[in-house]
Design a protein around this motif. Structure first.
Motif, PDB file in Angstrom:
ATOM      1  N   THR A 158       2.427 -18.827  20.584  1.00  0.00           N
ATOM      2  CA  THR A 158       1.884 -19.478  21.782  1.00  0.00           C
ATOM      3  C   THR A 158       0.742 -18.694  22.417  1.00  0.00           C
ATOM      4  O   THR A 158      -0.060 -19.259  23.153  1.00  0.00           O
ATOM      5  CB  THR A 158       2.993 -19.698  22.816  1.00  0.00           C
ATOM      6  OG1 THR A 158       3.660 -18.457  23.075  1.00  0.00           O
ATOM      7  CG2 THR A 158       4.006 -20.717  22.304  1.00  0.00           C
ATOM      8  N   SER A 159       0.679 -17.403  22.194  1.00  0.00           N
ATOM      9  CA  SER A 159      -0.429 -16.560  22.652  1.00  0.00           C
ATOM     10  C   SER A 159      -0.599 -15.430  21.664  1.00  0.00           C
ATOM     11  O   SER A 159       0.391 -14.948  21.090  1.00  0.00           O
ATOM     12  CB  SER A 159      -0.150 -15.953  24.034  1.00  0.00           C
ATOM     13  OG  SER A 159      -0.310 -16.867  25.081  1.00  0.00           O
TER      14      SER A 159
ATOM     15  N   HIS B 296       0.238 -22.534  27.601  1.00  0.00           N
ATOM     16  CA  HIS B 296       0.348 -21.876  26.303  1.00  0.00           C
ATOM     17  C   HIS B 296       1.809 -21.497  26.055  1.00  0.00           C
ATOM     18  O   HIS B 296       2.458 -22.038  25.180  1.00  0.00           O
ATOM     19  CB  HIS B 296      -0.553 -20.638  26.252  1.00  0.00           C
ATOM     20  CG  HIS B 296      -2.007 -20.948  26.220  1.00  0.00           C
ATOM     21  ND1 HIS B 296      -2.832 -20.594  25.180  1.00  0.00           N
ATOM     22  CD2 HIS B 296      -2.796 -21.603  27.105  1.00  0.00           C
ATOM     23  CE1 HIS B 296      -4.066 -21.019  25.424  1.00  0.00           C
ATOM     24  NE2 HIS B 296      -4.061 -21.623  26.593  1.00  0.00           N
ATOM     25  N   ASP B 297       2.305 -20.542  26.841  1.00  0.00           N
ATOM     26  CA  ASP B 297       3.663 -20.036  26.645  1.00  0.00           C
ATOM     27  C   ASP B 297       4.711 -20.822  27.427  1.00  0.00           C
ATOM     28  O   ASP B 297       5.905 -20.660  27.177  1.00  0.00           O
ATOM     29  CB  ASP B 297       3.733 -18.568  27.060  1.00  0.00           C
ATOM     30  CG  ASP B 297       2.593 -17.766  26.458  1.00  0.00           C
ATOM     31  OD1 ASP B 297       2.571 -17.634  25.221  1.00  0.00           O
ATOM     32  OD2 ASP B 297       1.717 -17.303  27.207  1.00  0.00           O
TER      33      ASP B 297
ATOM     34  N   GLN C 264      -7.770 -15.137  23.806  1.00  0.00           N
ATOM     35  CA  GLN C 264      -7.511 -16.566  23.723  1.00  0.00           C
ATOM     36  C   GLN C 264      -7.356 -17.093  25.128  1.00  0.00           C
ATOM     37  O   GLN C 264      -6.594 -16.550  25.913  1.00  0.00           O
ATOM     38  CB  GLN C 264      -6.224 -16.776  22.944  1.00  0.00           C
ATOM     39  CG  GLN C 264      -5.666 -18.175  22.980  1.00  0.00           C
ATOM     40  CD  GLN C 264      -4.371 -18.223  22.218  1.00  0.00           C
ATOM     41  OE1 GLN C 264      -4.365 -18.105  21.012  1.00  0.00           O
ATOM     42  NE2 GLN C 264      -3.267 -18.385  22.917  1.00  0.00           N
TER      43      GLN C 264
ATOM     44  N   ASP D 158      -6.882 -12.201  30.472  1.00  0.00           N
ATOM     45  CA  ASP D 158      -5.951 -12.735  29.488  1.00  0.00           C
ATOM     46  C   ASP D 158      -5.358 -11.632  28.611  1.00  0.00           C
ATOM     47  O   ASP D 158      -4.156 -11.618  28.349  1.00  0.00           O
ATOM     48  CB  ASP D 158      -6.658 -13.773  28.626  1.00  0.00           C
ATOM     49  CG  ASP D 158      -5.677 -14.590  27.803  1.00  0.00           C
ATOM     50  OD1 ASP D 158      -4.847 -15.292  28.397  1.00  0.00           O
ATOM     51  OD2 ASP D 158      -5.732 -14.511  26.561  1.00  0.00           O
TER      52      ASP D 158
ATOM     53  N   LEU E  48      -1.377 -10.471  28.519  1.00  0.00           N
ATOM     54  CA  LEU E  48      -0.659 -10.514  27.247  1.00  0.00           C
ATOM     55  C   LEU E  48      -0.003  -9.172  26.972  1.00  0.00           C
ATOM     56  O   LEU E  48       1.178  -9.103  26.588  1.00  0.00           O
ATOM     57  CB  LEU E  48      -1.611 -10.906  26.121  1.00  0.00           C
ATOM     58  CG  LEU E  48      -1.011 -11.023  24.712  1.00  0.00           C
ATOM     59  CD1 LEU E  48       0.141 -12.007  24.678  1.00  0.00           C
ATOM     60  CD2 LEU E  48      -2.095 -11.430  23.706  1.00  0.00           C
TER      61      LEU E  48
ATOM     62  N   ASN F 103      -7.252 -20.511  27.999  1.00  0.00           N
ATOM     63  CA  ASN F 103      -6.992 -21.921  28.214  1.00  0.00           C
ATOM     64  C   ASN F 103      -8.251 -22.570  28.786  1.00  0.00           C
ATOM     65  O   ASN F 103      -8.291 -23.038  29.912  1.00  0.00           O
ATOM     66  CB  ASN F 103      -5.807 -22.081  29.178  1.00  0.00           C
ATOM     67  CG  ASN F 103      -5.395 -23.523  29.355  1.00  0.00           C
ATOM     68  OD1 ASN F 103      -5.695 -24.365  28.521  1.00  0.00           O
ATOM     69  ND2 ASN F 103      -4.718 -23.803  30.442  1.00  0.00           N
TER      70      ASN F 103
ATOM     71  N   ARG G 233      -3.370 -16.263  16.399  1.00  0.00           N
ATOM     72  CA  ARG G 233      -3.617 -17.049  17.600  1.00  0.00           C
ATOM     73  C   ARG G 233      -2.565 -18.122  17.843  1.00  0.00           C
ATOM     74  O   ARG G 233      -1.723 -18.415  16.983  1.00  0.00           O
ATOM     75  CB  ARG G 233      -4.997 -17.729  17.481  1.00  0.00           C
ATOM     76  CG  ARG G 233      -6.149 -16.770  17.246  1.00  0.00           C
ATOM     77  CD  ARG G 233      -6.355 -15.856  18.423  1.00  0.00           C
ATOM     78  NE  ARG G 233      -7.464 -14.933  18.212  1.00  0.00           N
ATOM     79  CZ  ARG G 233      -7.815 -13.978  19.057  1.00  0.00           C
ATOM     80  NH1 ARG G 233      -7.130 -13.824  20.173  1.00  0.00           N
ATOM     81  NH2 ARG G 233      -8.824 -13.181  18.783  1.00  0.00           N
ATOM     82  N   GLU G 234      -2.660 -18.699  19.015  1.00  0.00           N
ATOM     83  CA  GLU G 234      -1.817 -19.837  19.362  1.00  0.00           C
ATOM     84  C   GLU G 234      -1.932 -20.911  18.282  1.00  0.00           C
ATOM     85  O   GLU G 234      -3.020 -21.207  17.787  1.00  0.00           O
ATOM     86  CB  GLU G 234      -2.254 -20.431  20.700  1.00  0.00           C
ATOM     87  CG  GLU G 234      -1.464 -21.671  21.095  1.00  0.00           C
ATOM     88  CD  GLU G 234      -1.992 -22.324  22.358  1.00  0.00           C
ATOM     89  OE1 GLU G 234      -1.301 -23.209  22.893  1.00  0.00           O
ATOM     90  OE2 GLU G 234      -3.099 -21.962  22.789  1.00  0.00           O
TER      91      GLU G 234
END
Length: 398
Positions: A338-339, A264-265, A9, A251, A255, A11, A321-322
């Protein structure tokens, strides 16, 4: 190989306000020549993958991955009154002990608004410039750098000068064999330890190199003149340990390492205590209570925040997912993911979420809902995969 949407995922977003088209990085042609699949990210065209996200992720964990992070903002702060004046000015917005940094030392910190919300997370280093005078070097996120610059210009005293080093590229070499590859080209970097940095030279070009990164692995970030970036990337790529790595694996690596991604977070509604980043608020600054949002943040440290960022191990292999909801037994929404993604190192689905504080203890079972489907998950300690930073104690006697 599954497609990007099922692996990770990102941004991926439009260019910043006022920029009509994604900007081009100095290594754009270099990425394309090596099969990089280019996508818009943080206002730039950047490689999301080369041979595949899973393979690139595992290569970085085992060897050394070369990332282009030139989209990030490299800022330099100076003042006629000296670097201590810069540190005092920045400490009005950052909760870290900037004044206490020694030369070549760096610190993770947070740019805060007056309510204690996080505007960005960033790295701050004290260093000597070419004339021997100390300055503050800061690396901010690419997606927020123009907003950061605008905010800093509004609040910094007039005697503090801020320069965006847009003539510099930024490369990250990450993985357990990164030091072997880089030390052949730039002898001396092996003496650096985690969160230290220094000036080096390669083929007549000045480099600023820190032993840091955002994958959880040992590694380096290298600030290099944009005009020399392709030549340095070629030299690194020629080393047997090194392969180019795209945004997708970056990413999934961060994570697994339990590291938050801004936008996101983290966001302006989130405080350091909520985000489980209380370590970024140093003791001296807590005692002085003289940074933006200090009242709220210190109260949350004392009483606890209502919600906390946690790691989740998700049952089954399907990533959550977010945007997925954390729900109570009666179906009421009580939190948010959020992630999330599939963790190649673990062979499992993992996520980060904000949940009520009474559900934040590791081992607590929670229920997630994504597109109407229920997923069971368990709160897990982070990082999911242990960090492998090289710290000072690890180098003693070597």
């Amino acid at each position: 190989m599954t497609d990007l949407a099922t692996e990770t995922q990102l941004n991926v977003e439009d260019a910043p306000e006022g920029v009509d088209e994604p900007q081009i990085l100095p290594l754009d042609g270099w990425h394309r020549a090596r099969g990089g699949r280019m996508v818009p990210f943080a206002g730039y065209l950047m490689p999301v993958q080369y041979e595949g996200i899973m393979a690139e992720h595992l290569w970085t964990r085992e060897s050394a991955g070369l990332f282009d992070v030139s989209h990030m903002g490299q800022l330099v702060f100076t003042a006629e009154a000296g670097v201590d004046a810069v540190a005092r000015a920045l400490e009005a917005m950052l909760p870290g002990d900037i004044g206490g940094l020694g030369e070549g030392r760096m610190r993770y910190s947070l740019l805060l608004n007056e309510e204690g919300g996080i505007l960005d997370d960033l790295m701050v280093t004290r260093r000597a410039n070419a004339t021997g005078e100390d300055e503050i070097y800061m690396v901010v996120n690419g997606a927020t750098k123009y907003d950061d610059i605008g905010y800093l210009l509004d609040v910094l005293p007039e005697d503090v000068t801020m320069n965006l080093q847009d003539e510099q590229a930024l490369l990250a070499l990450q993985g357990p064999k990164a030091v072997d590859a880089l030390a052949r080209l730039v002898p001396g970097v092996e003496a650096l330890v985690f969160m230290t940095a220094g000036s080096f030279s390669w083929n007549g070009h000045a480099l600023w190199i820190s032993r840091s990164g955002y994958t959880g692995e040992d590694g380096f970030e290298i600030s290099v003149p944009a005009e020399a970036a392709a030549a340095l990337a070629d030299a690194l790529y020629a080393e047997p340990e090194v392969k180019p790595i795209g945004l997708g694996a970056r990413d999934s690596l961060r994570l697994e390492a339990g590291l938050p991604l801004y936008g996101h977070d983290l966001d302006p509604e989130t405080t350091p205590v909520m985000a489980d980043l209380g370590f970024a608020v140093s003791k001296r600054r807590r005692d002085a209570a003289d940074f933006a949002g200090a009242g709220r943040i210190l109260a949350e440290r004392e009483a606890g925040a209502a919600v906390r960022r946690v790691g989740l191990l998700v049952s089954g292999r399907q990533p959550v997912r977010e945007g997925a909801s954390v729900v109570a037994e009666d179906g009421a929404v009580i939190g948010r993911v959020t992630s999330g993604g599939f963790a190649p190192t673990l062979g499992a689905a993992i996520a980060m979420a904000y949940v009520p504080a009474d559900l934040a203890a590791p081992g607590t079972g929670v229920r997630l809902v994504q597109r109407g489907k229920v997923h069971e998950a368990t709160v897990a300690a982070m990082p999911f995969v242990p960090h492998r930073y090289v710290r000072a104690s690890a180098t003693k006697g070597a």
